[in-house]
Design a protein around this motif. Structure first.
Motif, PDB file in Angstrom:
ATOM      1  N   PHE A 452      10.780  -7.957   0.792  1.00 53.51           N
ATOM      2  CA  PHE A 452      10.765  -8.034   2.340  1.00 53.51           C
ATOM      3  C   PHE A 452       9.210  -7.612   2.707  1.00 53.51           C
ATOM      4  N   ILE A 453       8.377  -6.612   1.910  1.00 53.89           N
ATOM      5  CA  ILE A 453       7.120  -6.482   2.131  1.00 53.89           C
ATOM      6  C   ILE A 453       6.326  -7.566   2.095  1.00 53.89           C
ATOM      7  N   GLU A 454       6.604  -8.385   0.967  1.00 52.57           N
ATOM      8  CA  GLU A 454       5.712  -9.671   0.850  1.00 52.57           C
ATOM      9  C   GLU A 454       5.946 -10.530   2.098  1.00 52.57           C
ATOM     10  N   ARG A 455       7.227 -10.859   2.493  1.00 48.65           N
ATOM     11  CA  ARG A 455       7.406 -11.531   3.593  1.00 48.65           C
ATOM     12  C   ARG A 455       6.837 -11.093   4.823  1.00 48.65           C
ATOM     13  N   ALA A 456       6.720  -9.751   5.073  1.00 47.40           N
ATOM     14  CA  ALA A 456       6.106  -9.128   6.185  1.00 47.40           C
ATOM     15  C   ALA A 456       4.632  -9.448   6.155  1.00 47.40           C
ATOM     16  N   LEU A 457       4.021  -9.366   4.954  1.00 46.90           N
ATOM     17  CA  LEU A 457       2.653  -9.478   4.854  1.00 46.90           C
ATOM     18  C   LEU A 457       2.283 -11.284   5.226  1.00 46.90           C
ATOM     19  N   GLU A 458       3.074 -11.985   4.447  1.00 45.16           N
ATOM     20  CA  GLU A 458       2.785 -13.471   4.807  1.00 45.16           C
ATOM     21  C   GLU A 458       3.092 -13.625   6.127  1.00 45.16           C
ATOM     22  N   ALA A 459       3.974 -13.049   6.929  1.00 38.79           N
ATOM     23  CA  ALA A 459       4.460 -13.480   8.373  1.00 38.79           C
ATOM     24  C   ALA A 459       2.914 -13.256   9.144  1.00 38.79           C
ATOM     25  N   VAL A 460       2.482 -12.049   8.601  1.00 37.61           N
ATOM     26  CA  VAL A 460       1.047 -11.706   9.788  1.00 37.61           C
ATOM     27  C   VAL A 460      -0.320 -12.039   9.024  1.00 37.61           C
ATOM     28  N   GLY A 461      -0.329 -12.982   8.224  1.00 39.61           N
ATOM     29  CA  GLY A 461      -1.503 -13.218   7.576  1.00 39.61           C
ATOM     30  C   GLY A 461      -2.203 -12.111   6.702  1.00 39.61           C
ATOM     31  N   SER A 463      -2.328  -8.823   7.349  1.00 41.78           N
ATOM     32  CA  SER A 463      -2.825  -7.813   7.710  1.00 41.78           C
ATOM     33  C   SER A 463      -1.819  -6.712   7.348  1.00 41.78           C
ATOM     34  N   ARG A 464      -2.592  -5.631   6.866  1.00 43.52           N
ATOM     35  CA  ARG A 464      -1.486  -4.280   6.507  1.00 43.52           C
ATOM     36  C   ARG A 464      -1.270  -3.488   8.027  1.00 43.52           C
ATOM     37  N   LYS A 465      -2.125  -3.652   8.674  1.00 39.84           N
ATOM     38  CA  LYS A 465      -1.826  -2.865   9.978  1.00 39.84           C
ATOM     39  C   LYS A 465      -0.634  -3.688  11.102  1.00 39.84           C
ATOM     40  N   ARG A 466      -0.724  -4.755  10.743  1.00 39.06           N
ATOM     41  CA  ARG A 466       0.298  -5.599  11.661  1.00 39.06           C
ATOM     42  C   ARG A 466       1.703  -5.574  10.710  1.00 39.06           C
ATOM     43  N   ALA A 467       1.431  -5.705   9.275  1.00 39.28           N
ATOM     44  CA  ALA A 467       2.677  -5.660   8.659  1.00 39.28           C
ATOM     45  C   ALA A 467       3.381  -4.238   8.835  1.00 39.28           C
ATOM     46  N   ALA A 468       2.567  -3.394   8.827  1.00 38.10           N
ATOM     47  CA  ALA A 468       3.052  -1.745   8.798  1.00 38.10           C
ATOM     48  C   ALA A 468       3.858  -1.918  10.317  1.00 38.10           C
ATOM     49  N   ALA A 469       3.194  -2.424  11.263  1.00 38.84           N
ATOM     50  CA  ALA A 469       4.063  -2.385  12.640  1.00 38.84           C
ATOM     51  C   ALA A 469       5.310  -2.949  12.676  1.00 38.84           C
ATOM     52  N   LEU A 470       5.156  -4.336  12.077  1.00 33.44           N
ATOM     53  CA  LEU A 470       6.462  -5.151  11.957  1.00 33.44           C
ATOM     54  C   LEU A 470       7.659  -4.535  11.224  1.00 33.44           C
ATOM     55  N   LEU A 471       7.379  -3.648  10.199  1.00 31.59           N
ATOM     56  CA  LEU A 471       8.252  -3.055   9.252  1.00 31.59           C
ATOM     57  C   LEU A 471       8.437  -1.704   9.838  1.00 31.59           C
ATOM     58  N   ASP A 472       7.781  -1.304  10.917  1.00 32.12           N
ATOM     59  CA  ASP A 472       7.933   0.084  11.567  1.00 32.12           C
ATOM     60  C   ASP A 472       7.488   1.167  10.611  1.00 32.12           C
ATOM     61  N   ILE A 473       6.758   1.086   9.818  1.00 29.76           N
ATOM     62  CA  ILE A 473       6.444   1.995   9.043  1.00 29.76           C
ATOM     63  C   ILE A 473       4.762   2.530   9.166  1.00 29.76           C
ATOM     64  N   ASN A 474       4.590   3.720   8.626  1.00 27.99           N
ATOM     65  CA  ASN A 474       3.164   4.035   8.592  1.00 27.99           C
ATOM     66  C   ASN A 474       2.359   3.371   7.551  1.00 27.99           C
ATOM     67  N   ARG A 475       0.972   3.227   7.988  1.00 28.93           N
ATOM     68  CA  ARG A 475       0.302   2.195   7.076  1.00 28.93           C
ATOM     69  C   ARG A 475       0.120   2.727   5.992  1.00 28.93           C
ATOM     70  N   GLY A 476      -0.228   4.204   5.900  1.00 31.19           N
ATOM     71  CA  GLY A 476      -0.226   4.933   4.539  1.00 31.19           C
ATOM     72  C   GLY A 476       0.918   4.633   3.546  1.00 31.19           C
ATOM     73  N   ALA A 496      -5.848 -15.502   2.699  1.00 28.34           N
ATOM     74  CA  ALA A 496      -4.844 -14.461   3.076  1.00 28.34           C
ATOM     75  C   ALA A 496      -3.725 -14.242   2.319  1.00 28.34           C
ATOM     76  N   ARG A 497      -4.064 -13.959   1.171  1.00 24.93           N
ATOM     77  CA  ARG A 497      -2.990 -13.442   0.226  1.00 24.93           C
ATOM     78  C   ARG A 497      -2.502 -12.233   0.684  1.00 24.93           C
ATOM     79  N   PRO A 498      -1.199 -11.772   0.271  1.00 25.91           N
ATOM     80  CA  PRO A 498      -0.608 -10.471   0.756  1.00 25.91           C
ATOM     81  C   PRO A 498      -1.609  -9.305   0.577  1.00 25.91           C
TER      82      PRO A 498
END
Length: 505
Positions: A452-461, A463-476, A496-498
């Motif tokens: 799921f984390i890989e898919r989120a990262l792939e979906a937002v190019g 970006s850890r910041k945008r992936a964290a927002a998509l997954l609704d978790i803190n960036r840390g 744009a790797r994960p």
């Protein structure tokens, strides 16, 4: 603390009667508005705690306007025409209350006070939700590490008592901040919080510092001087590095702590004080007692409630969160604009043993903020002990290595942080879950979570910041999971790797 602001809005200012005067007499700051267009403008530009408005001025749209305003005030509406449907709809849409007119001044005054109480509760709930999502804490001390959370929970539990507290932990772990947070959470919060570093003064001066002295008590004592015990009367006295006090001084400390009484140096008058004692030691007092360097009676008197703060190397879950907070604070203090840490810099921070603990981390990142010319802080901007050969630069390769299993170089403090599991197997298809061998739930869920984390990262190019927002978790939290699942990529090239840092904006 500012006085609560109340905005009264009605086309006829006389409609409020003496409500404005009654509110001001009760300590509120009151503003009046009679025009609908100006009401909307003021709500968009000013902060109010409560809005009391005629329903027909903006209709139920006033709720949307209030929700988007800076202060997000509680909204109370007065319905001149007494349309029950309008009032009920307004309540469902978020109004705190709807009063039919004519409403007495007393009704309005009580309503405003109830609205403020509800607002206070909501603000507290919002704060608690934020602490829950960002880690649990006390005062300015916030943590995700269970061991640290348990220590803070214990401190919070005894904050409203006058019991003596002993805080043990290495230098730089935050003992002073915890003591201050205890004081701020106690009934003594509006009284003095006095700090004495027992390790910073020779014994003769420390006794005078603690208990004061009278004129002529020693050479240079040209006037009476109030000691720290007396200065802290009614509040909290924090005795830092109490392990540094001599055995002779410990006898006098024991009496002062037990009875609240002492005599200033050179004086005969007994002084009585009401002081809560919080003591801290950067060494194990149990070992100091065994070595006969610390009195056992004083030790047991201090250890009514004791907490031990773990070293930062034992709190890897906190390193990323603390790092981001310190970077933001230093950038704001020095006017350096927005700054962020690259993946390699974060990995270097995680690999460092932090002998100076949180204090060392804060100073290292303040330096990095000052020397980094651009927005991104790289490994080379960190202090030499983190970025030099054999330092954390080598450690970051250990953290981010894509395939090899890395054994710790030694059984030192980093050993526990270096033992990471292999990347879990890819996520199974739904039809294959029944075939998965049962075992610890955490291990069984690791594969799906990684995918799921890989898919989120792939979906937002990436970006850890945008992936964290998509997954609704803190960036840390996201970074720590990426590190665990070996999804971090070194920032080379513009692919744009994960987890690629180039797109982390």
């Amino acid at each position: 603390m500012h006085s609560p602001r109340v905005l009264l809005a009605d086309p006829d200012p006389r409609a409020w009667g003496d409500l404005a005067e009654r509110l001001e007499a009760a300590g509120f700051e009151v503003a009046l508005e009679t025009a609908s267009d100006r009401l909307e403008t003021r709500l968009g530009e000013e902060r109010f705690d409560v809005l009391l408005a005629e329903l027909q001025m903006l209709g139920r749209r006033v709720l949307d306007v209030a929700r988007s305003s800076p202060g997000r005030p509680e909204v109370m509406l007065l319905d001149t025409f007494g349309d029950e449907g309008d009032g009920s709809a307004a309540m469902r849409a978020g109004a705190f209350d709807v009063l039919p007119r004519p409403a007495s001044t007393e009704q309005c005054l009580v309503g405003v006070q109830r609205a403020l109480e509800a607002r206070s509760v909501e603000n507290e709930n919002r704060r608690l939700r934020r602490e829950t999502s960002e880690g649990r804490g006390l005062g300015h001390v916030v943590t995700r590490e269970p061991r640290m959370q348990r220590a803070l929970d214990l401190v919070r539990t005894v904050a409203d008592t006058r019991v003596t507290l002993l805080i043990e932990g290495e230098s730089g772990t935050g003992k002073t901040m915890v003591a201050r947070a205890l004081h701020d959470a106690s009934p003594r919060a509006d009284k003095p919080f006095v700090v004495v570093n027992c390790g910073a003064l020779p014994d003769a001066l420390l006794e005078s510092e603690l208990f004061g002295h009278v004129k002529g008590a020693f050479t240079g004592a040209v006037a009476d001087r109030v000691g720290r015990f007396e200065a802290a009367d009614g509040g909290t006295l924090f005795l830092d590095e109490i392990n540094s006090a001599s055995l002779d001084l410990q006898v006098k400390l024991l009496r002062a702590i037990e009875s609240g009484e002492f005599e200033p140096l050179g004086g005969r008058r007994t002084v009585s004080v009401d002081v809560r004692i919080v003591a801290a030691s950067n060494r194990s007092l149990t070992e100091e007692v065994a070595a006969e360097r610390f009195r056992d009676d004083l030790y047991w008197r201090l250890k009514v409630v004791a907490v031990e703060l773990p070293a930062l190397r034992e709190r890897p879950a906190d390193v990323v969160d603390l790092a981001e907070r310190f970077v933001a604070a230093a950038a704001a203090d020095h006017g350096r604009g927005d700054k962020e840490l690259s993946a390699a810099a974060l990995a270097a921070l995680l690999a460092h043993p932090w002998p100076g603990n949180v204090r060392e981390l804060r100073h290292a990142l303040e330096r990095a903020v000052l020397v980094a010319p651009g927005r991104t802080i790289e490994v080379e901007h960190l202090p030499p002990e983190l970025s030099g050969p054999g330092g954390a630069r080598a450690g970051s390769a250990r953290v981010d290595g894509p395939t090899a299993r890395h054994e710790p170089r030694s059984a030192g403090p980093l050993a526990a942080c270096d033992r990471r599991p292999e990347a879990p197997s890819p996520m199974p298809q739904a039809r294959d879950f029944d075939a998965v061998e049962l075992g610890p739930l955490k291990e069984m869920l690791a594969g799906p979570e990684r995918r799921f984390i890989e898919r989120a990262l792939e979906a937002v190019g990436g970006s850890r910041k945008r992936a964290a927002a998509l997954l609704d978790i803190n960036r840390g939290t996201l970074f720590n999971k990426m590190r665990r699942y070996r999804l971090l990529s070194p920032p080379s090239g513009r692919d744009a790797r994960p987890g690629h840092d180039t797109n982390d904006r």
